[in-house]
Motif scaffolding. Sequence first.
Motif, PDB file in Angstrom:
ATOM      1  N   LEU A 187      -2.527   6.867   5.853  1.00  0.00           N
ATOM      2  CA  LEU A 187      -1.359   7.364   5.115  1.00  0.00           C
ATOM      3  C   LEU A 187      -1.696   7.573   3.639  1.00  0.00           C
ATOM      4  N   ILE A 188      -2.451   6.655   3.076  1.00  0.00           N
ATOM      5  CA  ILE A 188      -2.866   6.807   1.680  1.00  0.00           C
ATOM      6  C   ILE A 188      -3.736   8.053   1.521  1.00  0.00           C
ATOM      7  N   GLU A 189      -4.636   8.261   2.469  1.00  0.00           N
ATOM      8  CA  GLU A 189      -5.507   9.438   2.422  1.00  0.00           C
ATOM      9  C   GLU A 189      -4.711  10.735   2.546  1.00  0.00           C
ATOM     10  N   LEU A 190      -3.532  10.654   3.173  1.00  0.00           N
ATOM     11  CA  LEU A 190      -2.663  11.832   3.293  1.00  0.00           C
ATOM     12  C   LEU A 190      -1.769  12.010   2.067  1.00  0.00           C
ATOM     13  N   GLY A 191      -1.939  11.150   1.063  1.00  0.00           N
ATOM     14  CA  GLY A 191      -1.246  11.348  -0.208  1.00  0.00           C
ATOM     15  C   GLY A 191      -0.023  10.485  -0.431  1.00  0.00           C
ATOM     16  N   HIS A 192       0.181   9.463   0.384  1.00  0.00           N
ATOM     17  CA  HIS A 192       1.371   8.636   0.252  1.00  0.00           C
ATOM     18  C   HIS A 192       1.083   7.331  -0.482  1.00  0.00           C
ATOM     19  N   GLU A 193       2.060   6.866  -1.206  1.00  0.00           N
ATOM     20  CA  GLU A 193       2.020   5.531  -1.801  1.00  0.00           C
ATOM     21  C   GLU A 193       2.581   4.563  -0.768  1.00  0.00           C
ATOM     22  N   VAL A 194       1.792   3.597  -0.361  1.00  0.00           N
ATOM     23  CA  VAL A 194       2.187   2.700   0.734  1.00  0.00           C
ATOM     24  C   VAL A 194       2.207   1.258   0.258  1.00  0.00           C
ATOM     25  N   VAL A 195       3.270   0.556   0.600  1.00  0.00           N
ATOM     26  CA  VAL A 195       3.340  -0.887   0.429  1.00  0.00           C
ATOM     27  C   VAL A 195       3.289  -1.489   1.832  1.00  0.00           C
ATOM     28  N   ALA A 196       2.273  -2.315   2.083  1.00  0.00           N
ATOM     29  CA  ALA A 196       2.051  -2.882   3.413  1.00  0.00           C
ATOM     30  C   ALA A 196       2.602  -4.302   3.474  1.00  0.00           C
ATOM     31  N   VAL A 197       3.429  -4.559   4.473  1.00  0.00           N
ATOM     32  CA  VAL A 197       4.061  -5.872   4.644  1.00  0.00           C
ATOM     33  C   VAL A 197       3.616  -6.476   5.968  1.00  0.00           C
ATOM     34  N   ASP A 198       3.165  -7.715   5.930  1.00  0.00           N
ATOM     35  CA  ASP A 198       2.819  -8.432   7.153  1.00  0.00           C
ATOM     36  C   ASP A 198       2.910  -9.919   6.853  1.00  0.00           C
ATOM     37  N   GLU A 199       3.215 -10.723   7.878  1.00  0.00           N
ATOM     38  CA  GLU A 199       3.257 -12.169   7.637  1.00  0.00           C
ATOM     39  C   GLU A 199       1.898 -12.812   7.802  1.00  0.00           C
ATOM     40  N   SER A 200       0.887 -12.024   8.154  1.00  0.00           N
ATOM     41  CA  SER A 200      -0.465 -12.543   8.314  1.00  0.00           C
ATOM     42  C   SER A 200      -1.312 -12.229   7.088  1.00  0.00           C
ATOM     43  N   ALA A 201      -1.663 -13.260   6.336  1.00  0.00           N
ATOM     44  CA  ALA A 201      -2.542 -13.060   5.181  1.00  0.00           C
ATOM     45  C   ALA A 201      -3.911 -12.581   5.629  1.00  0.00           C
ATOM     46  N   ALA A 202      -4.332 -12.999   6.835  1.00  0.00           N
ATOM     47  CA  ALA A 202      -5.633 -12.577   7.354  1.00  0.00           C
ATOM     48  C   ALA A 202      -5.666 -11.074   7.582  1.00  0.00           C
ATOM     49  N   MET A 203      -4.593 -10.524   8.127  1.00  0.00           N
ATOM     50  CA  MET A 203      -4.510  -9.077   8.313  1.00  0.00           C
ATOM     51  C   MET A 203      -4.506  -8.369   6.960  1.00  0.00           C
ATOM     52  N   LEU A 204      -3.666  -8.839   6.051  1.00  0.00           N
ATOM     53  CA  LEU A 204      -3.505  -8.154   4.772  1.00  0.00           C
ATOM     54  C   LEU A 204      -4.759  -8.206   3.908  1.00  0.00           C
ATOM     55  N   SER A 205      -5.627  -9.160   4.163  1.00  0.00           N
ATOM     56  CA  SER A 205      -6.851  -9.260   3.363  1.00  0.00           C
ATOM     57  C   SER A 205      -7.759  -8.053   3.552  1.00  0.00           C
ATOM     58  N   HIS A 206      -7.504  -7.253   4.579  1.00  0.00           N
ATOM     59  CA  HIS A 206      -8.315  -6.063   4.848  1.00  0.00           C
ATOM     60  C   HIS A 206      -7.638  -4.773   4.388  1.00  0.00           C
ATOM     61  N   VAL A 207      -6.470  -4.880   3.780  1.00  0.00           N
ATOM     62  CA  VAL A 207      -5.701  -3.697   3.371  1.00  0.00           C
ATOM     63  C   VAL A 207      -5.968  -3.376   1.910  1.00  0.00           C
ATOM     64  N   ARG A 208      -6.372  -2.139   1.662  1.00  0.00           N
ATOM     65  CA  ARG A 208      -6.637  -1.688   0.286  1.00  0.00           C
ATOM     66  C   ARG A 208      -5.418  -0.923  -0.237  1.00  0.00           C
ATOM     67  N   ALA A 209      -4.351  -1.648  -0.475  1.00  0.00           N
ATOM     68  CA  ALA A 209      -3.110  -1.075  -0.991  1.00  0.00           C
ATOM     69  C   ALA A 209      -2.275  -2.234  -1.508  1.00  0.00           C
ATOM     70  N   GLU A 210      -1.110  -1.931  -2.064  1.00  0.00           N
ATOM     71  CA  GLU A 210      -0.199  -3.000  -2.450  1.00  0.00           C
ATOM     72  C   GLU A 210       0.264  -3.720  -1.192  1.00  0.00           C
TER      73      GLU A 210
END
Length: 214
Positions: free
Chosen positions: A49-72
């Motif tokens: 989605l970011i590569e398609l030009g969108h500003e994305v805020v990613a929400v998850d209750e897993s810190a382990a998952m979010l540690s791999h996300v390069r976004a807010e």
Amino acid sequence: MEVTADGSPVDVYLLLPPDGEAEIVHAAVPPSASILELGSGADRVTHPLIELGHEVVAVDESAAMLSHVRAETVCSRIADLQLGRTFDAVLLASHLVNTERAADREAMLAAARRHLAPGGRLIVEWHPPEWFTTAASGQGGRLGEVEIELADVVRDGDLLSATVRYSARGRRWHQEFTCRRLDLETLLTSADLTFDGWLTADRTWFAARAGRVG
């Protein structure tokens, strides 16, 4: 092996490639739309989605998952989310809306609705009612290098329980789940949402907007 609270094996989700989800969302929202991605997982949809030009805020209750996300990112249960800001679109993918408990579903949809900007669009991936009739043990396929198989399917009224088996790189994982068959009109009306069109021919993705028609 790290597993999230809902039983998702983190290593599997790091191996699974995108499967066109971002393109479905991109086609349903304005160019450069801001997107709140609920239950984002590791990065399968966020980064495309970011590569398609969108500003994305990613929400998850897993810190382990979010540690791999390069976004807010925001580490939170969806139901508890209170960002104090709104977005052009809110994404609720991965069949999360088919959760077994009505209270969880209502809280999830309330969180999505309160973060929608005026005129914003909620984008939902779900298991449509017909899936509950056709789902069967032994069904599966391959996504990238990951082999996926549905097993141990059990039906109890509107509930379906099963196990998803994954295999890749000589390793195996499994994830048990229970989901509920939903009536779309009842689902949306209870959350003060209005149906806004199917996004895919198989009706596994749809859009909704806040408020009722009329």
